[in-house]
Enzyme design. Structure first.
Site, PDB file in Angstrom:
ATOM      1  N   GLY A 169       0.843  -1.197   0.000  1.00 33.62           N
ATOM      2  CA  GLY A 169       0.000   0.000   0.000  1.00 33.62           C
ATOM      3  C   GLY A 169       0.873   1.240   0.000  1.00 33.62           C
ATOM      4  N   GLY A 170       0.307   2.307   0.528  1.00 30.95           N
ATOM      5  CA  GLY A 170       1.038   3.581   0.562  1.00 30.95           C
ATOM      6  C   GLY A 170       2.318   3.494   1.366  1.00 30.95           C
ATOM      7  N   GLY A 403      25.593  12.817 -28.771  1.00 34.38           N
ATOM      8  CA  GLY A 403      25.101  13.530 -27.590  1.00 34.38           C
ATOM      9  C   GLY A 403      25.562  12.867 -26.308  1.00 34.38           C
ATOM     10  CB  ALA A 404      26.176   9.324 -25.456  1.00 34.17           C
TER      11      ALA A 404
HETATM   12  C1  HXC Z   1      -3.651  -4.731  12.181  1.00 33.47           C
HETATM   13  C2  HXC Z   1      -2.537  -6.571  11.413  1.00 33.47           C
HETATM   14  C3  HXC Z   1      -2.318  -5.935  10.168  1.00 33.47           C
HETATM   15  C4  HXC Z   1      -2.809  -4.619   9.993  1.00 33.47           C
HETATM   16  C5  HXC Z   1      -1.427  -7.877  10.097  1.00 33.47           C
HETATM   17  N1  HXC Z   1      -1.975  -7.773  11.317  1.00 33.47           N
HETATM   18  N2  HXC Z   1      -1.642  -6.778   9.367  1.00 33.47           N
HETATM   19  N3  HXC Z   1      -3.201  -5.954  12.401  1.00 33.47           N
HETATM   20  N4  HXC Z   1      -3.469  -4.062  11.032  1.00 33.47           N
HETATM   21  N5  HXC Z   1      -2.614  -3.956   8.876  1.00 33.47           N
HETATM   22  C6  HXC Z   1      -1.949  -8.752  12.381  1.00 33.47           C
HETATM   23  C7  HXC Z   1      -2.766  -9.981  12.064  1.00 33.47           C
HETATM   24  O1  HXC Z   1      -4.093  -9.770  12.448  1.00 33.47           O
HETATM   25  C8  HXC Z   1      -2.085 -11.026  12.938  1.00 33.47           C
HETATM   26  O2  HXC Z   1      -2.511 -10.868  14.274  1.00 33.47           O
HETATM   27  C9  HXC Z   1      -0.643 -10.609  12.899  1.00 33.47           C
HETATM   28  O3  HXC Z   1      -0.626  -9.232  12.505  1.00 33.47           O
HETATM   29  C10 HXC Z   1       0.171 -11.382  11.895  1.00 33.47           C
HETATM   30  O4  HXC Z   1      -0.535 -11.395  10.683  1.00 33.47           O
HETATM   31  P1  HXC Z   1      -0.790 -12.743   9.864  1.00 33.47           P
HETATM   32  O5  HXC Z   1      -1.830 -12.439   8.882  1.00 33.47           O
HETATM   33  O6  HXC Z   1      -1.006 -13.875  10.810  1.00 33.47           O
HETATM   34  O7  HXC Z   1       0.643 -12.926   9.200  1.00 33.47           O
HETATM   35  P2  HXC Z   1       0.984 -13.446   7.748  1.00 33.47           P
HETATM   36  O8  HXC Z   1       0.222 -14.686   7.443  1.00 33.47           O
HETATM   37  O9  HXC Z   1       2.476 -13.495   7.678  1.00 33.47           O
HETATM   38  O10 HXC Z   1       0.458 -12.319   6.755  1.00 33.47           O
HETATM   39  C11 HXC Z   1       1.018 -11.046   6.767  1.00 33.47           C
HETATM   40  C12 HXC Z   1       0.198 -10.064   5.899  1.00 33.47           C
HETATM   41  C13 HXC Z   1      -1.281 -10.120   6.343  1.00 33.47           C
HETATM   42  C14 HXC Z   1       0.301 -10.499   4.447  1.00 33.47           C
HETATM   43  C15 HXC Z   1       0.813  -8.693   6.056  1.00 33.47           C
HETATM   44  O11 HXC Z   1      -1.341  -9.982   7.768  1.00 33.47           O
HETATM   45  C16 HXC Z   1      -2.093  -9.041   5.717  1.00 33.47           C
HETATM   46  O12 HXC Z   1      -2.510  -9.155   4.570  1.00 33.47           O
HETATM   47  N6  HXC Z   1      -2.362  -7.997   6.508  1.00 33.47           N
HETATM   48  C17 HXC Z   1      -3.187  -6.910   6.052  1.00 33.47           C
HETATM   49  C18 HXC Z   1      -2.413  -6.051   5.113  1.00 33.47           C
HETATM   50  C19 HXC Z   1      -3.169  -4.823   4.754  1.00 33.47           C
HETATM   51  O13 HXC Z   1      -4.165  -4.909   4.005  1.00 33.47           O
HETATM   52  N7  HXC Z   1      -2.784  -3.712   5.334  1.00 33.47           N
HETATM   53  C20 HXC Z   1      -3.375  -2.460   5.086  1.00 33.47           C
HETATM   54  C21 HXC Z   1      -2.758  -2.003   3.779  1.00 33.47           C
HETATM   55  S1  HXC Z   1      -3.282  -0.442   3.334  1.00 33.47           S
HETATM   56  P3  HXC Z   1      -2.569 -12.100  15.295  1.00 33.47           P
HETATM   57  O14 HXC Z   1      -3.181 -11.506  16.525  1.00 33.47           O
HETATM   58  O15 HXC Z   1      -3.420 -13.126  14.643  1.00 33.47           O
HETATM   59  O16 HXC Z   1      -1.163 -12.554  15.474  1.00 33.47           O
HETATM   60  C22 HXC Z   1      -2.109   0.479   3.931  1.00 33.47           C
HETATM   61  C23 HXC Z   1      -2.315   1.871   3.570  1.00 33.47           C
HETATM   62  C24 HXC Z   1      -1.135   2.659   3.910  1.00 33.47           C
HETATM   63  O17 HXC Z   1      -1.224   0.084   4.552  1.00 33.47           O
HETATM   64  C25 HXC Z   1      -1.429   4.010   3.370  1.00 33.47           C
HETATM   65  C26 HXC Z   1      -0.344   4.965   3.616  1.00 33.47           C
HETATM   66  C27 HXC Z   1      -0.607   6.208   2.889  1.00 33.47           C
END
Ligand code: HXC
Length: 513
Positions: A169-170, A403-404
């Site tokens: 993401g961002g 030019g290079a």
């Molecule tokens: C809160 C999160 C989290 C998140 C993971 N966890 N991502 N909690 N917010 N964004 C937590 C899970 O619930 C889990 O908690 C623990 O972290 C480990 O995650 P798992 O899923 O068990 O690990 P894994 O299988 O290795 O997968 C990792 C992952 C997946 C691929 C990153 O967790 C995932 O897809 N997370 C969501 C990613 C996402 O969509 N993020 C937002 C993106 S948008 P427990 O308690 O079970 O251990 C964004 C915008 C930014 O970031 C903008 C900036 C401008």
């Protein structure tokens, strides 16, 4: 008092446990170190001082008030690497997947501001599931607060980003705005939108690794500057990269003690083929010239028709930009121009002198290049060299056409010293192409056009396929024997050590982005 001390010790102990043993085991099972292990491997022994170990998140939604982890998923602080002060943050995947909450962001912002005030490099070890989903816009605001500080610190202190897990993401834009990104193979990825969104929008099926793993970003996009086999390798490479950079834009990079010897090079002449069209590996030329084993190549597998990287020459840190005749004959194209332009500007920010090795047939022709903006992108490199005020030295090893020739750090755009080997050819184009154009009528009218072309080619080559015309105009300062070039360069960079050049006052230039 004792009770209060015990409370403090318990809280500090809790902060050291991250998300707990189970999650630490999971992290290890993926082949990853924990945030704390990474920091201890990065920093000099016992030098790390933590800041904000007792920070906790403020969220009360979705039962978050019952899930409190001291430190809130990121370890921040300062310490030394080989005796040099650095600030560091390491996201802790064992706490909410290293996700970024408002307070997590505040901790990072705090050390970013401290590093900027103190003129000390900042290292980020990224391993995060992105915005803390339970916090909504507070988390997005936190990201923007970091992005803003990245930009404010840009060009003031070196900022290095290691991607040691997810970065999606961002969130990718913070590393993208730092000076260098290094990715760990197989365990890290970076993308703006992940495989699921890609499938929905474009119907492409692709894995995270193929979409945004270290391999994709080191070969296809050029987003990462370095890749590492594992966490240990990644941290070693970070340390090595840092060793070539100064603490901030006001300082010079560290010089390794060096005693000047005879400095003559054996076997360099033999490396460069006489024929202008025969490929050779410019890496071997670089390695002959620089201090042994000192080349740290950057973006090795992206746009490999140009080579960039840091090295030491007589103990001094230098940045190298070199055409690579082994790939596409060393031609300049869109990606090579972007790659080199960014590197030139990074060196210039941090007072790293530039050595440019030139063997370039020109710009790559074709619709693909024109429509992808070779004009604007080639201009980036021209612009970057022209505005760079660090010591700049060029060596034309074989040919510099069209030019290079101008673009590759020529005298005309502010290079301090321009050398050429006796075999160098400096001309508008190669002898054959030039003869076909300027002697077109004579060749056509001749009884033996092939023979006439050859004669004309020879005539043109005698006039221009050498460095002496350029030397007679002072565009080349000296024609140097290959075996003497190392000595010459060590002396020239020493001579230029105190170079002061100030470009005209302006708000900022307008590089053709
Ligand atoms: C809160 C999160 C989290 C998140 C993971 N966890 N991502 N909690 N917010 N964004 C937590 C899970 O619930 C889990 O908690 C623990 O972290 C480990 O995650 P798992 O899923 O068990 O690990 P894994 O299988 O290795 O997968 C990792 C992952 C997946 C691929 C990153 O967790 C995932 O897809 N997370 C969501 C990613 C996402 O969509 N993020 C937002 C993106 S948008 P427990 O308690 O079970 O251990 C964004 C915008 C930014 O970031 C903008 C900036 C401008």
């Amino acid at each position: 008092m004792k009770e209060k001390i015990n409370t403090l010790l318990a809280k500090l102990e809790a902060s050291k446990l991250g998300g707990g043993e189970e999650r630490i085991k999971k992290q290890h099972a993926k082949g990853k170190l924990t945030a704390r292990e990474r920091i201890s491997f990065l920093m000099d022994e016992a030098s790390f001082e933590e800041i904000g170990a007792l920070v906790t998140h403020r969220s009360k939604d979705f039962g978050m008030e019952k899930q409190i982890f001291e430190g809130d998923g990121v370890i921040t602080g300062y310490g030394t690497i080989e005796g040099r002060l650095v600030y560091v943050f390491a996201q802790d995947f064992t706490v909410f997947g290293g996700s970024l909450s408002e307070t997590h962001a505040e901790k990072i912002v705090k050390i970013m501001e401290l590093s900027l005030k103190a003129g000390v490099p900042l290292i980020g070890l990224n391993d995060s599931g992105g915005a803390r989903i339970q916090e909504g816009v507070n988390s997005l605001g936190g990201y923007a607060d970091i992005f803003y500080r990245n930009v404010m610190a840009s060009g003031v202190v070196p900022q290095l980003s290691a991607i040691m897990g997810p970065c999606a993401g961002g969130a990718v834009y913070s590393p993208a705005m730092t000076d260098f990104t290094i990715m760990v193979e197989q365990t890290s990825y970076m993308f703006v939108t992940g495989p699921n969104v890609v499938k929905t929008v474009t119907n492409e099926e692709i894995s995270s690794e193929d979409l945004g793993g270290a391999s994709a970003h080191s070969t296809k996009s050029g987003v990462t500057h370095l890749t590492a086999a594992n966490d240990y390798d990644c941290i070693q490479k970070l340390k090595r990269l840092l060793s070539y950079l100064p603490q901030n834009c006001e300082e010079l990079p560290n010089k390794v003690p060096y005693e000047l010897g005879e400095e003559y090079i054996d076997g360099l002449e033999e490396l460069i083929p006489a024929s202008a069209n025969q490929p050779y590996d410019m890496r071997s030329v670089i390695n002959k010239i620089i201090d042994p084993n000192s080349f740290l190549e950057i973006q090795e597998n992206f746009a490999d028709n140009i080579l960039i990287g840091y090295a030491r020459l007589g103990g001094r840190s230098i940045g190298i930009v070199a055409n690579q005749p082994m790939s596409l004959a060393g031609v300049l194209d869109v990606n090579a121009s972007k790659k080199a332009a960014r590197f030139v500007r990074t060196c210039d920010c941090f007072n790293v002198p530039l050595l440019v090795l030139v063997d370039v047939p020109g710009f790559l022709p074709g619709t693909d290049q024109e429509w992808n903006g070779i004009i604007t992108n080639g201009a980036k490199l021209l612009y970057a060299f022209s505005e760079a005020t660090v010591p700049r030295i060029s060596v034309i090893t074989r040919k510099a056409y069209g030019g290079a020739y101008d673009v590759m750090n020529s005298k005309h755009i502010g290079a301090d010293m321009n050398y050429a080997f006796p075999t160098a050819e400096i001309a508008v184009m190669g002898a054959k192409g030039a003869s076909e154009i300027i002697f077109k009528n004579e060749i056509r009218a001749s009884e033996n056009p092939e023979e006439t072309l050859k004669e004309k080619e020879k005539e043109y080559a005698e006039k221009f396929a050498n460095p002496y015309r350029a030397a007679s105009r002072g565009f080349i300062d000296e024609v140097v024997l290959p075996k003497e070039i190392r000595r010459k360069l060590i002396k020239s960079f020493a001579l230029l050590e105190n170079k002061k050049h100030v470009n005209p006052k302006k708000k900022h230039g307008n590089i053709p982005l």
